[in-house]
Design a protein around this motif. Structure first.
Motif, mmCIF file in Angstrom:
data_model
loop_
_atom_site.group_PDB
_atom_site.id
_atom_site.type_symbol
_atom_site.label_atom_id
_atom_site.label_comp_id
_atom_site.label_asym_id
_atom_site.label_seq_id
_atom_site.Cartn_x
_atom_site.Cartn_y
_atom_site.Cartn_z
ATOM 1 N N THR A 12 0.874 -1.170 0.000
ATOM 2 C CA THR A 12 0.000 0.000 0.000
ATOM 3 C C THR A 12 0.906 1.213 0.000
ATOM 4 N N GLY A 13 0.694 2.101 -0.950
ATOM 5 C CA GLY A 13 1.525 3.301 -1.068
ATOM 6 C C GLY A 13 0.907 4.489 -0.368
ATOM 7 N N ILE A 14 1.759 5.283 0.271
ATOM 8 C CA ILE A 14 1.340 6.507 0.948
ATOM 9 C C ILE A 14 2.306 7.609 0.543
ATOM 10 N N VAL A 15 1.785 8.706 0.018
ATOM 11 C CA VAL A 15 2.617 9.855 -0.348
ATOM 12 C C VAL A 15 2.729 10.747 0.877
ATOM 13 N N VAL A 16 3.957 11.115 1.215
ATOM 14 C CA VAL A 16 4.225 11.895 2.427
ATOM 15 C C VAL A 16 5.116 13.096 2.103
ATOM 16 N N PRO A 17 5.040 14.156 2.922
ATOM 17 C CA PRO A 17 5.896 15.318 2.700
ATOM 18 C C PRO A 17 7.383 15.037 2.947
ATOM 19 N N ASP A 18 7.685 14.071 3.835
ATOM 20 C CA ASP A 18 9.073 13.778 4.190
ATOM 21 C C ASP A 18 9.202 12.284 4.472
ATOM 22 N N VAL A 19 9.842 11.557 3.553
ATOM 23 C CA VAL A 19 9.945 10.102 3.676
ATOM 24 C C VAL A 19 10.651 9.696 4.967
ATOM 25 N N GLU A 20 11.781 10.309 5.270
ATOM 26 C CA GLU A 20 12.536 9.894 6.460
ATOM 27 C C GLU A 20 11.774 10.183 7.752
ATOM 28 N N ALA A 21 11.073 11.301 7.812
ATOM 29 C CA ALA A 21 10.269 11.608 9.002
ATOM 30 C C ALA A 21 9.125 10.601 9.142
ATOM 31 N N LEU A 55 11.730 10.171 -8.265
ATOM 32 C CA LEU A 55 10.841 9.595 -7.264
ATOM 33 C C LEU A 55 11.694 9.006 -6.152
ATOM 34 N N CYS A 56 11.415 9.398 -4.918
ATOM 35 C CA CYS A 56 12.128 8.907 -3.746
ATOM 36 C C CYS A 56 11.126 8.125 -2.906
ATOM 37 N N GLN A 70 8.040 10.147 -1.381
ATOM 38 C CA GLN A 70 8.242 11.588 -1.202
ATOM 39 C C GLN A 70 7.343 12.332 -2.172
ATOM 40 N N GLU A 71 6.583 13.289 -1.664
ATOM 41 C CA GLU A 71 5.690 14.025 -2.547
ATOM 42 C C GLU A 71 6.450 14.806 -3.602
ATOM 43 N N VAL A 72 5.818 14.943 -4.768
ATOM 44 C CA VAL A 72 6.301 15.774 -5.868
ATOM 45 C C VAL A 72 5.126 16.677 -6.222
ATOM 46 N N PRO A 73 5.074 17.886 -5.635
ATOM 47 C CA PRO A 73 3.922 18.762 -5.841
ATOM 48 C C PRO A 73 3.603 18.963 -7.330
ATOM 49 N N GLY A 74 2.302 19.047 -7.616
ATOM 50 C CA GLY A 74 1.855 19.272 -8.980
ATOM 51 C C GLY A 74 1.815 18.006 -9.827
ATOM 52 N N THR A 75 1.960 16.845 -9.190
ATOM 53 C CA THR A 75 1.909 15.554 -9.884
ATOM 54 C C THR A 75 0.949 14.642 -9.129
ATOM 55 N N PRO A 76 0.707 13.439 -9.643
ATOM 56 C CA PRO A 76 -0.103 12.500 -8.857
ATOM 57 C C PRO A 76 0.511 12.154 -7.499
ATOM 58 N N TRP A 77 1.787 12.483 -7.294
ATOM 59 C CA TRP A 77 2.462 12.206 -6.024
ATOM 60 C C TRP A 77 2.463 13.446 -5.137
ATOM 61 N N THR A 78 1.273 13.968 -4.874
ATOM 62 C CA THR A 78 1.093 15.106 -3.980
ATOM 63 C C THR A 78 0.469 14.590 -2.688
ATOM 64 N N ALA A 79 1.073 14.917 -1.562
ATOM 65 C CA ALA A 79 0.566 14.446 -0.267
ATOM 66 C C ALA A 79 -0.757 15.119 0.061
ATOM 67 N N ALA A 85 -4.084 6.599 2.331
ATOM 68 C CA ALA A 85 -3.547 5.637 1.365
ATOM 69 C C ALA A 85 -3.661 6.234 -0.035
ATOM 70 N N HIS A 86 -2.606 6.137 -0.786
ATOM 71 C CA HIS A 86 -2.522 6.700 -2.122
ATOM 72 C C HIS A 86 -2.879 5.670 -3.187
ATOM 73 N N HIS A 87 -2.365 4.441 -3.027
ATOM 74 C CA HIS A 87 -2.616 3.412 -4.031
ATOM 75 C C HIS A 87 -2.400 2.012 -3.471
ATOM 76 N N LEU A 88 -2.918 1.031 -4.206
ATOM 77 C CA LEU A 88 -2.653 -0.375 -3.951
ATOM 78 C C LEU A 88 -1.746 -0.856 -5.073
ATOM 79 N N GLY A 89 -0.619 -1.462 -4.719
ATOM 80 C CA GLY A 89 0.369 -1.876 -5.711
ATOM 81 C C GLY A 89 0.304 -3.366 -6.004
ATOM 82 N N TYR A 90 0.132 -3.712 -7.276
ATOM 83 C CA TYR A 90 0.040 -5.095 -7.728
ATOM 84 C C TYR A 90 1.156 -5.407 -8.719
#
Length: 153
Positions: A12-21, A55-56, A70-79, A85-90
Protein backbone atom coordinates in the motif's frame (compact mmCIF):
# COMPACT_ATOMS: atom_id res chain seq x y z
CA UNK A 1 -10.35 -14.13 -15.71
CA UNK A 2 -9.63 -11.00 -13.65
CA UNK A 3 -6.96 -8.52 -14.74
CA UNK A 4 -5.33 -8.60 -11.31
CA UNK A 5 -5.01 -11.28 -8.66
CA UNK A 6 -5.48 -10.51 -4.97
CA UNK A 7 -2.36 -12.60 -4.27
CA UNK A 8 -0.30 -10.13 -6.33
CA UNK A 9 -1.11 -7.19 -4.03
CA UNK A 10 2.25 -6.51 -2.43
CA UNK A 11 2.09 -3.01 -0.94
CA UNK A 12 0.00 0.00 0.00
CA UNK A 13 1.52 3.30 -1.07
CA UNK A 14 1.34 6.51 0.95
CA UNK A 15 2.62 9.86 -0.35
CA UNK A 16 4.22 11.90 2.43
CA UNK A 17 5.90 15.32 2.70
CA UNK A 18 9.07 13.78 4.19
CA UNK A 19 9.95 10.10 3.68
CA UNK A 20 12.54 9.89 6.46
CA UNK A 21 10.27 11.61 9.00
CA UNK A 22 7.40 9.26 8.09
CA UNK A 23 9.72 6.25 8.38
CA UNK A 24 10.77 7.35 11.86
CA UNK A 25 7.17 7.97 12.93
CA UNK A 26 5.93 4.58 11.68
CA UNK A 27 8.92 2.84 13.29
CA UNK A 28 8.16 4.50 16.61
CA UNK A 29 4.43 3.77 16.68
CA UNK A 30 4.23 0.43 14.83
CA UNK A 31 7.74 -1.04 14.92
CA UNK A 32 8.28 -0.97 11.17
CA UNK A 33 11.76 -1.52 9.77
CA UNK A 34 12.64 0.02 6.40
CA UNK A 35 14.77 -0.21 3.31
CA UNK A 36 17.10 2.70 2.82
CA UNK A 37 15.29 5.46 0.93
CA UNK A 38 15.68 4.85 -2.79
CA UNK A 39 15.69 7.46 -5.51
CA UNK A 40 14.98 6.87 -9.19
CA UNK A 41 14.80 9.31 -12.08
CA UNK A 42 12.30 8.24 -14.75
CA UNK A 43 10.54 9.72 -17.75
CA UNK A 44 6.90 9.94 -16.60
CA UNK A 45 3.78 10.63 -18.64
CA UNK A 46 0.79 12.26 -16.95
CA UNK A 47 -2.22 14.18 -18.26
CA UNK A 48 0.03 17.27 -18.31
CA UNK A 49 2.54 15.65 -20.67
CA UNK A 50 5.84 13.88 -20.34
CA UNK A 51 8.74 14.92 -18.11
CA UNK A 52 11.54 13.41 -16.08
CA UNK A 53 10.76 13.10 -12.36
CA UNK A 54 12.86 11.93 -9.46
CA UNK A 55 10.84 9.59 -7.26
CA UNK A 56 12.13 8.91 -3.75
CA UNK A 57 10.58 6.05 -1.77
CA UNK A 58 11.15 3.39 0.88
CA UNK A 59 9.48 0.05 1.54
CA UNK A 60 8.76 -1.46 4.92
CA UNK A 61 10.64 -4.69 5.54
CA UNK A 62 7.67 -5.89 7.58
CA UNK A 63 4.42 -7.13 6.10
CA UNK A 64 1.92 -5.91 5.28
CA UNK A 65 4.30 -3.81 3.20
CA UNK A 66 4.01 -0.05 3.06
CA UNK A 67 5.65 2.11 0.42
CA UNK A 68 6.33 5.70 1.55
CA UNK A 69 6.80 8.08 -1.38
CA UNK A 70 8.24 11.59 -1.20
CA UNK A 71 5.69 14.02 -2.55
CA UNK A 72 6.30 15.77 -5.87
CA UNK A 73 3.92 18.76 -5.84
CA UNK A 74 1.86 19.27 -8.98
CA UNK A 75 1.91 15.55 -9.88
CA UNK A 76 -0.10 12.50 -8.86
CA UNK A 77 2.46 12.21 -6.02
CA UNK A 78 1.09 15.11 -3.98
CA UNK A 79 0.57 14.45 -0.27
CA UNK A 80 -2.88 14.94 1.22
CA UNK A 81 -3.47 16.74 4.50
CA UNK A 82 -3.95 13.44 6.32
CA UNK A 83 -1.54 11.17 4.37
CA UNK A 84 -4.31 8.80 3.33
CA UNK A 85 -3.55 5.64 1.36
CA UNK A 86 -2.52 6.70 -2.12
CA UNK A 87 -2.62 3.41 -4.03
CA UNK A 88 -2.65 -0.37 -3.95
CA UNK A 89 0.37 -1.88 -5.71
CA UNK A 90 0.04 -5.10 -7.73
CA UNK A 91 2.59 -7.10 -9.67
CA UNK A 92 1.62 -8.06 -13.22
CA UNK A 93 3.26 -10.13 -15.93
CA UNK A 94 2.36 -8.02 -18.98
CA UNK A 95 2.28 -4.35 -18.00
CA UNK A 96 1.07 -2.88 -21.33
CA UNK A 97 -1.73 -5.46 -21.67
CA UNK A 98 -2.80 -5.11 -18.03
CA UNK A 99 -2.76 -1.32 -18.38
CA UNK A 100 -4.97 -1.54 -21.50
CA UNK A 101 -7.32 -3.91 -19.66
CA UNK A 102 -7.63 -1.57 -16.69
CA UNK A 103 -8.44 1.33 -19.02
CA UNK A 104 -11.11 -0.79 -20.72
CA UNK A 105 -12.53 -1.57 -17.25
CA UNK A 106 -12.91 2.16 -16.50
CA UNK A 107 -9.63 2.77 -14.62
CA UNK A 108 -8.13 5.76 -16.46
CA UNK A 109 -4.38 5.80 -16.99
CA UNK A 110 -3.15 8.55 -14.64
CA UNK A 111 0.64 8.25 -14.89
CA UNK A 112 3.22 5.78 -16.11
CA UNK A 113 6.91 5.40 -16.82
CA UNK A 114 7.74 5.41 -20.52
CA UNK A 115 11.18 3.85 -20.95
CA UNK A 116 10.34 1.57 -23.92
CA UNK A 117 8.80 3.72 -26.62
CA UNK A 118 5.22 4.88 -26.14
CA UNK A 119 3.79 2.00 -24.10
CA UNK A 120 3.68 2.13 -20.29
CA UNK A 121 6.71 0.41 -18.78
CA UNK A 122 8.09 -0.22 -15.29
CA UNK A 123 4.84 0.91 -13.58
CA UNK A 124 1.49 2.57 -14.30
CA UNK A 125 -1.11 4.24 -12.10
CA UNK A 126 -4.77 3.80 -12.94
CA UNK A 127 -7.59 5.74 -11.30
CA UNK A 128 -11.20 4.59 -10.99
CA UNK A 129 -13.99 7.17 -11.33
CA UNK A 130 -14.75 6.57 -7.64
CA UNK A 131 -11.18 7.35 -6.55
CA UNK A 132 -9.47 3.99 -6.09
CA UNK A 133 -5.94 4.13 -7.46
CA UNK A 134 -4.10 1.00 -8.57
CA UNK A 135 -0.41 0.81 -9.36
CA UNK A 136 0.72 -2.05 -11.57
CA UNK A 137 4.40 -2.99 -11.57
CA UNK A 138 6.23 -5.27 -13.98
CA UNK A 139 6.91 -8.42 -11.97
CA UNK A 140 10.14 -9.03 -13.93
CA UNK A 141 11.66 -5.97 -12.23
CA UNK A 142 11.30 -7.54 -8.77
CA UNK A 143 11.02 -11.32 -9.20
CA UNK A 144 11.95 -11.93 -5.54
CA UNK A 145 10.48 -9.00 -3.60
CA UNK A 146 11.46 -10.27 -0.11
CA UNK A 147 15.09 -10.71 -1.23
CA UNK A 148 15.07 -7.25 -2.80
CA UNK A 149 13.87 -5.71 0.45
CA UNK A 150 16.57 -7.45 2.46
CA UNK A 151 19.28 -6.34 0.00
CA UNK A 152 18.25 -2.71 0.53
CA UNK A 153 17.83 -2.84 4.30
Amino acid sequence: MPLLRAADLYHTGIVVPDVEAAMARMSEVAGYRWTKPLSRELPIRTADGERVLTLCYAYSLDAPHIELIQEVPGTPWTATAHAAAHHLGYFCDDLPATSNGLEAAGFALEACAVTDGDAPSVFAYHLAPTGERIEIVDRALMPDFPALLQSRA
